[in-house]
Structure formats: C-alpha cells, structure tokens
Design an enzyme around this catalytic site. Structure first.
Site, PDB file in Angstrom:
ATOM      1  N   CYS A  77      -8.988   1.134  17.911  1.00 49.68           N
ATOM      2  CA  CYS A  77      -9.902   2.194  18.337  1.00 49.68           C
ATOM      3  C   CYS A  77     -10.634   2.786  17.135  1.00 49.68           C
ATOM      4  CB  CYS A  77      -9.168   3.254  19.162  1.00 49.68           C
ATOM      5  SG  CYS A  77      -8.181   4.426  18.195  1.00 49.68           S
TER       6      CYS A  77
ATOM      7  N   ARG B  45       1.705   1.911  -3.536  1.00 53.76           N
ATOM      8  CA  ARG B  45       0.576   2.501  -4.276  1.00 53.76           C
ATOM      9  C   ARG B  45       0.286   3.924  -3.824  1.00 53.76           C
ATOM     10  NH1 ARG B  45      -3.849  -1.861  -3.949  1.00 53.76           N
ATOM     11  NH2 ARG B  45      -5.060  -0.246  -5.006  1.00 53.76           N
TER      12      ARG B  45
ATOM     13  N   GLY C 161     -14.923   0.779 -17.271  1.00 53.75           N
ATOM     14  CA  GLY C 161     -13.577   0.387 -16.857  1.00 53.75           C
ATOM     15  C   GLY C 161     -13.516  -0.565 -15.682  1.00 53.75           C
ATOM     16  N   THR C 162     -14.484  -1.455 -15.619  1.00 54.40           N
ATOM     17  CA  THR C 162     -14.423  -2.484 -14.576  1.00 54.40           C
ATOM     18  C   THR C 162     -14.634  -3.856 -15.184  1.00 54.40           C
ATOM     19  OG1 THR C 162     -15.408  -3.338 -12.518  1.00 54.40           O
ATOM     20  CG2 THR C 162     -16.874  -2.085 -13.978  1.00 54.40           C
TER      21      THR C 162
ATOM     22  N   HIS D 169     -15.086   1.041  -2.067  1.00 59.45           N
ATOM     23  CA  HIS D 169     -13.987   0.260  -1.495  1.00 59.45           C
ATOM     24  C   HIS D 169     -13.025   1.102  -0.662  1.00 59.45           C
ATOM     25  CE1 HIS D 169     -14.642  -3.040  -4.793  1.00 59.45           C
ATOM     26  NE2 HIS D 169     -15.531  -3.071  -3.841  1.00 59.45           N
TER      27      HIS D 169
ATOM     28  N   TYR E 157       0.814  -1.218   0.000  1.00 58.76           N
ATOM     29  CA  TYR E 157       0.000   0.000   0.000  1.00 58.76           C
ATOM     30  C   TYR E 157       0.846   1.266   0.000  1.00 58.76           C
ATOM     31  CZ  TYR E 157      -4.073  -2.813  -0.038  1.00 58.76           C
ATOM     32  OH  TYR E 157      -5.026  -3.701  -0.452  1.00 58.76           O
TER      33      TYR E 157
ATOM     34  N   ASN F  81     -15.611  -0.052 -22.053  1.00 57.31           N
ATOM     35  CA  ASN F  81     -14.484  -0.886 -21.624  1.00 57.31           C
ATOM     36  C   ASN F  81     -13.625  -1.227 -22.836  1.00 57.31           C
ATOM     37  OD1 ASN F  81     -12.914  -3.290 -20.591  1.00 57.31           O
ATOM     38  ND2 ASN F  81     -14.251  -2.968 -18.818  1.00 57.31           N
TER      39      ASN F  81
END
Ligand code: BJW
Ligand code: ZN
Length: 254
Positions: free
Chosen positions: A141, A79, A198-199, A130, A76, A224
């Site tokens: 917490c 990214r 685009g998926t 997401h 991550y 797409n």
C-alpha cells in the site's frame, strides 16, 4: 605497524578553493559516505565495505529482498542501530554553514547518504537521492512512516494493511525519487561551483551530476581521501578528510 599517511591540501590549493567559492553565485554539492565516515558510519567500498561477508550488491537490491527479506532486514536493522549512536561531524556542520552564507536559494545539497546527518547538522535544503534509513514504506500500500527509534522485526508488517514493510531507500536497479532527482539535476545545471565530497562517484545516476555541472561550465572541487572516478573531470582536487578540509574552507572564507 602500518601508519597511513595523513593528507592535507597545501596552502595554495586551499586558497584556490576559497577563490573559486568566493566567485560562486550558486553552489551545488554532492556528498557520499565519506562525509559520514568520521562520524562512525562505515563506507560501502574499500576497507570494511562488507557486512557479515556480504557485498552491498547482495543485500541492497529488490531481488535480494525478495529472496531473503529477513537477511536484508537484519542488515538494515544493524545499520539503524548504529545510526542511533552517531552524530554529525565538522564536515556536516561546515556544509550547513555554507548554505547559511549562500542562502538556500543559491545552495543545494544533494546527498547519496541515507543517514540523515546533514539535516541533523542544520542543513535545510537537502535532497536525499537514495532515501532515508529511518523511514519505512509498505511493499503493497501507500504507507510511508518515519520509525527512527526502534529495532524493527525481522519481517516487519504494515500497520495499515499487514503486508511486509521495507526500508524507504533506493536499491540498485530502482529509480531515484523523480522529484528529488529533477531538483538535483536542476541544481547541478544552474550552479557555477560544484562540490563533490566523500563519494567514490561510481554509482549512477548520482555521479552524473558531476558531468552535468561540468557540461554547463561550473568549476568542480573534489574533496576526498583518494582519487576517484571523477578526479580527472574536476577543476581542483583536495585530498584529505572532509571533516577537516570543509571547516578549514569555511574558516578561510571568513
Ligand atoms: C572520505 C573519507 C573522509 C572516506 N573524507 N572522503 C553500469 C553502468 C552504469 C550504471 C549501472 C551499470 N550497471 C548498473 C547500473 C546502475 C546502478 C549503478 O550505478 N551501478 C554501479 C555500481 C555501476 N545504479 C542504480 O541501479 C540506480 N538506479 C538506476 O540506475 O535506476 C535506473 C534503472 C532502473 C531499472 C533497471 C536498471 C536501471 C540506483 C542506485 C542506488 C544505490 N543505492 C546504494 C544503497 C542504498 C541503500 C543502502 O545504503 O543500503 O546507495 S548503493 C551505495 O553506493 C549507497 C551509496 O549512496 C552509494 C554511493 O556510495 P558512496 O557514497 O560513493 O560511498 P563509497 O563507499 O563508494 O565511497 C566513499 C568515498 O569516500 C571513497 O571515495 C573514500 O575515498 C571517501 N572517503 N572517508 C573524505 N573522511
Ligand atoms: Zn501497507
């Protein structure tokens, strides 16, 4: 050398899309990694869909994070660093222009992307199904913070309680944020035109928005590079780059 064929829809296809859009009172949109590909954000599946030899399933699950949080945070952080170098592309701006034209009460943008580029392009009502890559949250917490600017430690700690932080995104086997999901489902049910852009439409429940829109009789337009899992459900499939097709549609709408 291999030259991939550059696709662009025909005049007839583009005119049909414009006709459908012109007749629409309410539009809902689902976007995926493909809309950001032209900005330089890699997609998940297909060419380049691996990170240091790991598939997305090996790094984007709560189990992976429990086993090896440093590995997951390296993924991550890489990214997050890439995100600081990218900008919205004409596809993002075209979607913001559509929202402007239909107004936010008649236009809802649902995105699976965690890159924040829709907001950066000026889209106002964005449902981030997401989560968001720049945000972190505490594993223990209630702390949630936007931390866009920095590379975090491999094992970043909560400033409030000292426990491990995690990216504020939705991994496999995790629930989508309930309020965001409800708003997205409502938008799909209330629209008369649904754009799926685009998926690969393989990840649920996001992909089920297409079925939902179809069930209520909405016209579905897919944009797409390729055929996808939902192509057989759509009213019209436009093959090509979203960063080229979406601005062309906005231009033709006038
Ligand atoms: C272009 C282009 C250009 C390129 N122009 N186009 C079996 C059946 C059904 C469901 C399941 C199942 N087994 C497991 C599940 C559930 C699972 C799931 O759906 N799995 C499937 C893979 C089968 N879903 C979940 O786990 C979800 N939660 C859930 O179901 O909760 C309930 C539950 C609770 C407890 C136990 C079990 C269930 C959560 C899913 C969260 C997904 N998260 C990720 C990672 C986020 C963090 C991160 O980014 O690291 O989200 S996965 C990854 O895929 C990411 C994306 O948002 C998501 C979708 O990918 P997307 O955007 O479609 O990208 P690609 O790469 O797949 O496609 C790109 C497309 O663009 C391609 O089509 C190209 O052609 C195109 N393209 N350039 C236009 N220029
Ligand atoms: Zn904490």
């Amino acid at each position: 050398m291999h030259h991939p064929v550059e696709h662009f829809p025909t005049q007839e296809e583009l005119e049909k899309a414009v006709q459908i859009l012109r007749g629409a009172k309410r539009i809902a949109v689902l976007t995926g990694a493909g809309v950001s590909a032209e900005s330089g954000v890699p997609t998940f599946r297909g060419a380049g869909g691996l990170w240091e030899g790991h598939s997305i399933l090996e790094v984007a699950t709560p189990e992976a994070f429990e086993d090896n949080p440093a590995l997951v945070w390296r993924f991550y952080n890489a990214r997050r660093a890439n995100l600081r170098t990218v900008k919205p592309n004409p596809g993002h701006y075209a979607l913001a222009a559509l929202e402007e034209r239909w107004t936010s009460t008649h236009f809802t943008l649902c995105t699976q992307n965690i890159d924040g580029l829709h907001r950066a392009a000026g889209s106002r009502q964005v449902l981030e199904l997401h989560g968001r890559l720049t945000r972190v949250r505490c594993t223990v917490c209630t702390l949630i913070e936007d931390r866009p600017g920095e590379t975090l430690d491999e094992l970043p700690r909560c400033p409030q309680c000292g426990e491990l932080l995690r990216p504020d995104i939705v991994w496999f086997h995790e629930m989508l944020p309930a309020d965001v999901w409800l708003q997205a489902a409502l938008a799909a049910e209330e629209c008369d035109c649904f754009l799926v852009v685009g998926t690969s439409a393989v990840v649920y429940p996001a992909a089920s928005l297409v079925d939902l829109a179809r069930t209520v009789g909405a016209r579905v337009i897919e944009i797409n590079l390729d055929q996808t899992e939902v192509s057989h459900l759509v009213t019209l499939a436009l093959h090509g780059k979203s960063g080229e097709i979406l601005p062309e549609l906005v231009k033709r709408l006038g």
